[in-house]
Design a protein around this motif. Sequence first.
Motif, PDB file in Angstrom:
ATOM      1  N   SER A 296     -22.319  50.142  44.948  1.00  0.00           N
ATOM      2  CA  SER A 296     -20.928  50.356  45.357  1.00  0.00           C
ATOM      3  C   SER A 296     -20.100  49.139  45.016  1.00  0.00           C
ATOM      4  O   SER A 296     -20.613  48.024  44.963  1.00  0.00           O
ATOM      5  CB  SER A 296     -20.853  50.608  46.862  1.00  0.00           C
ATOM      6  N   PRO A 297     -18.796  49.320  44.768  1.00  0.00           N
ATOM      7  CA  PRO A 297     -17.927  48.171  44.499  1.00  0.00           C
ATOM      8  C   PRO A 297     -17.965  47.156  45.635  1.00  0.00           C
ATOM      9  O   PRO A 297     -17.931  45.953  45.390  1.00  0.00           O
ATOM     10  CB  PRO A 297     -16.530  48.813  44.371  1.00  0.00           C
ATOM     11  N   LEU A 298     -18.057  47.604  46.879  1.00  0.00           N
ATOM     12  CA  LEU A 298     -18.083  46.674  47.993  1.00  0.00           C
ATOM     13  C   LEU A 298     -19.355  45.847  47.972  1.00  0.00           C
ATOM     14  O   LEU A 298     -19.338  44.641  48.187  1.00  0.00           O
ATOM     15  CB  LEU A 298     -17.984  47.427  49.318  1.00  0.00           C
ATOM     16  N   ARG A 299     -20.496  46.501  47.709  1.00  0.00           N
ATOM     17  CA  ARG A 299     -21.753  45.763  47.659  1.00  0.00           C
ATOM     18  C   ARG A 299     -21.715  44.704  46.578  1.00  0.00           C
ATOM     19  O   ARG A 299     -22.199  43.593  46.745  1.00  0.00           O
ATOM     20  CB  ARG A 299     -22.916  46.748  47.442  1.00  0.00           C
TER      21      ARG A 299
ATOM     22  N   VAL B 129      -5.512  38.858  56.425  1.00  0.00           N
ATOM     23  CA  VAL B 129      -6.505  38.479  57.431  1.00  0.00           C
ATOM     24  C   VAL B 129      -6.634  39.616  58.445  1.00  0.00           C
ATOM     25  O   VAL B 129      -5.630  40.154  58.909  1.00  0.00           O
ATOM     26  CB  VAL B 129      -6.105  37.184  58.162  1.00  0.00           C
ATOM     27  N   ALA B 130      -7.868  39.981  58.756  1.00  0.00           N
ATOM     28  CA  ALA B 130      -8.127  41.013  59.755  1.00  0.00           C
ATOM     29  C   ALA B 130      -8.980  40.431  60.874  1.00  0.00           C
ATOM     30  O   ALA B 130      -9.720  39.460  60.671  1.00  0.00           O
ATOM     31  CB  ALA B 130      -8.833  42.206  59.119  1.00  0.00           C
ATOM     32  N   ALA B 131      -8.874  41.028  62.064  1.00  0.00           N
ATOM     33  CA  ALA B 131      -9.628  40.554  63.223  1.00  0.00           C
ATOM     34  C   ALA B 131     -10.615  41.612  63.690  1.00  0.00           C
ATOM     35  O   ALA B 131     -10.295  42.800  63.733  1.00  0.00           O
ATOM     36  CB  ALA B 131      -8.674  40.207  64.369  1.00  0.00           C
ATOM     37  N   LEU B 132     -11.812  41.162  64.029  1.00  0.00           N
ATOM     38  CA  LEU B 132     -12.849  42.043  64.550  1.00  0.00           C
ATOM     39  C   LEU B 132     -13.306  41.534  65.908  1.00  0.00           C
ATOM     40  O   LEU B 132     -13.396  40.322  66.134  1.00  0.00           O
ATOM     41  CB  LEU B 132     -14.054  42.086  63.612  1.00  0.00           C
TER      42      LEU B 132
ATOM     43  N   ASP C   6     -14.511  47.666  57.319  1.00  0.00           N
ATOM     44  CA  ASP C   6     -15.325  48.882  57.450  1.00  0.00           C
ATOM     45  C   ASP C   6     -16.804  48.590  57.248  1.00  0.00           C
ATOM     46  O   ASP C   6     -17.669  49.157  57.929  1.00  0.00           O
ATOM     47  CB  ASP C   6     -14.856  49.942  56.453  1.00  0.00           C
ATOM     48  N   TYR C   7     -17.100  47.699  56.304  1.00  0.00           N
ATOM     49  CA  TYR C   7     -18.494  47.354  56.028  1.00  0.00           C
ATOM     50  C   TYR C   7     -19.153  46.713  57.247  1.00  0.00           C
ATOM     51  O   TYR C   7     -20.261  47.087  57.648  1.00  0.00           O
ATOM     52  CB  TYR C   7     -18.562  46.420  54.829  1.00  0.00           C
ATOM     53  N   LEU C   8     -18.473  45.762  57.865  1.00  0.00           N
ATOM     54  CA  LEU C   8     -19.044  45.086  59.027  1.00  0.00           C
ATOM     55  C   LEU C   8     -19.172  46.033  60.215  1.00  0.00           C
ATOM     56  O   LEU C   8     -20.160  45.984  60.962  1.00  0.00           O
ATOM     57  CB  LEU C   8     -18.193  43.880  59.403  1.00  0.00           C
TER      58      LEU C   8
ATOM     59  N   CYS D  83     -18.989  46.607  66.812  1.00  0.00           N
ATOM     60  CA  CYS D  83     -17.969  45.868  66.077  1.00  0.00           C
ATOM     61  C   CYS D  83     -16.765  46.776  65.863  1.00  0.00           C
ATOM     62  O   CYS D  83     -16.895  47.863  65.313  1.00  0.00           O
ATOM     63  CB  CYS D  83     -18.556  45.406  64.741  1.00  0.00           C
ATOM     64  N   THR D  84     -15.597  46.330  66.320  1.00  0.00           N
ATOM     65  CA  THR D  84     -14.384  47.127  66.177  1.00  0.00           C
ATOM     66  C   THR D  84     -13.244  46.259  65.681  1.00  0.00           C
ATOM     67  O   THR D  84     -13.192  45.050  65.967  1.00  0.00           O
ATOM     68  CB  THR D  84     -13.967  47.759  67.522  1.00  0.00           C
ATOM     69  N   GLN D  85     -12.310  46.860  64.953  1.00  0.00           N
ATOM     70  CA  GLN D  85     -11.139  46.110  64.499  1.00  0.00           C
ATOM     71  C   GLN D  85     -10.113  46.053  65.625  1.00  0.00           C
ATOM     72  O   GLN D  85      -9.906  47.017  66.360  1.00  0.00           O
ATOM     73  CB  GLN D  85     -10.516  46.753  63.263  1.00  0.00           C
ATOM     74  N   ILE D  86      -9.457  44.889  65.748  1.00  0.00           N
ATOM     75  CA  ILE D  86      -8.415  44.702  66.744  1.00  0.00           C
ATOM     76  C   ILE D  86      -7.185  44.099  66.070  1.00  0.00           C
ATOM     77  O   ILE D  86      -7.298  43.456  65.018  1.00  0.00           O
ATOM     78  CB  ILE D  86      -8.873  43.778  67.897  1.00  0.00           C
ATOM     79  N   PRO D  87      -5.993  44.286  66.646  1.00  0.00           N
ATOM     80  CA  PRO D  87      -4.792  43.660  66.063  1.00  0.00           C
ATOM     81  C   PRO D  87      -4.872  42.139  66.194  1.00  0.00           C
ATOM     82  O   PRO D  87      -5.495  41.616  67.128  1.00  0.00           O
ATOM     83  CB  PRO D  87      -3.653  44.211  66.923  1.00  0.00           C
TER      84      PRO D  87
END
Length: 307
Positions: free
Chosen positions: A11-14, A137-140, A191-193, A207-211
Motif C-alpha cells: 500500500s502507498p501508506l506502508r 498536525v493531527a492529535a491522537l 487512520d493507520y495508527l 487510539c482515537t483522533q481528537i481536535p
Amino acid sequence: MAAAAALALASPLRRLLRAPHPRGAISAPYYGITRGRCSSAIAVAAAAARNSAMKGSVDRNAAEEVRNILDMAERASQLRDVFHTNFLTPPIIKEAMLAIEKLADIKAVAQGGYPQAERCRISVGHPDSMTSNPDVVAALSISGNFRLEPCSHGDFLGAILGTGITREKVGDILLQGERGAQVLVDPELVDYLISTLEKVGKVGVSCTQIPLLALEYEPPRTKSSKTVEASLRVDALASAGFKISRTKLASLISAGDVRVNWTPVLKNGVTLKSGDIVSVSGMGRLKIGEIVTTRKGKYAVELIRYL
C-alpha cells in the motif's frame, strides 16, 4: 522477483512508513501545484542564506537539514506551492526559520499542535499560496488503564515506532498519567495508527483522533534562583544554574553538549543575556531571567531552571 512483486503490491501508506527517504531528502506532500517562473533572485538569496546558516553551525546533520529546507523553500517559490517538512527538533527549527527570513517571496510557519510544542513541522510557500496556516498536525488520544502499569514517554514512543512509523513523523507526546497520552502526528498516519496501535508496554490501548483544541498541556514547571557573578559568561551562569563546577561545564562545552538558544557553543566565554536558553545534554534547560548590575560592578542574575 517475488520481493519486487511484493513491493509493487504494498500500500502507498506502508511504503511511506517503511521505505527510507533518499539521502538528504525531506518528505514534502505537494498541495495544489501551480506552475510559475523560476526566480533567480530567490535562488541567489537561498544560496546566500544557506552559506550564512552553515557558518555558525557545528552540527553537520542539522546543517544538512537546514540546506534541504532552504532547497524546499526555493521550489515552493518557483512553483508557487506549499511544501511541508517532517517534525523537526528545536535547533533545526531555529536555524531554518532564521535562514528563511532572509529569503524574498517566501512565507514560513512552524506548527507543533500547541503553543509550547518543541517538535514542529515547518510549512514553506509563496505568500500568495499560504493565505492560511496549513493543517499539517493531527492529535491522537492513546487511552488505556495505566493505573497498575504506568508507562513513560519512551514506552509510548517505542510503541508508536514499533508499528513501522519513523521518528520524524511523530511530534510531542503529552503524558496523562493513568489515562494514557496525547500524541501529535502527521495527519496522513492517523487512520493507520488507529487501526494498528493496540498496546503500550503490557497495556491494551485504544487510539482515537481528537481536535487540537482538546490537547491537555501545562506550562513547564520551573524553579528560580539567583546568583551574583563577575561576568555573564556561559560557564559562570550555567555552572551556577545547573549546580556543577565550571571545570565540569567546560568539559561539557568541549564535547558539544551545551547549547545556547539551541545552537551548540564551543567556547566558555560566550556572553549570555536576559531571555537566553541554555541546555545541557542530560541535565535539561535553564533560562536567563532578569540581570541587574550591582554597585560593585557585578551581575545579579535570575536563573530559571526547567524541571
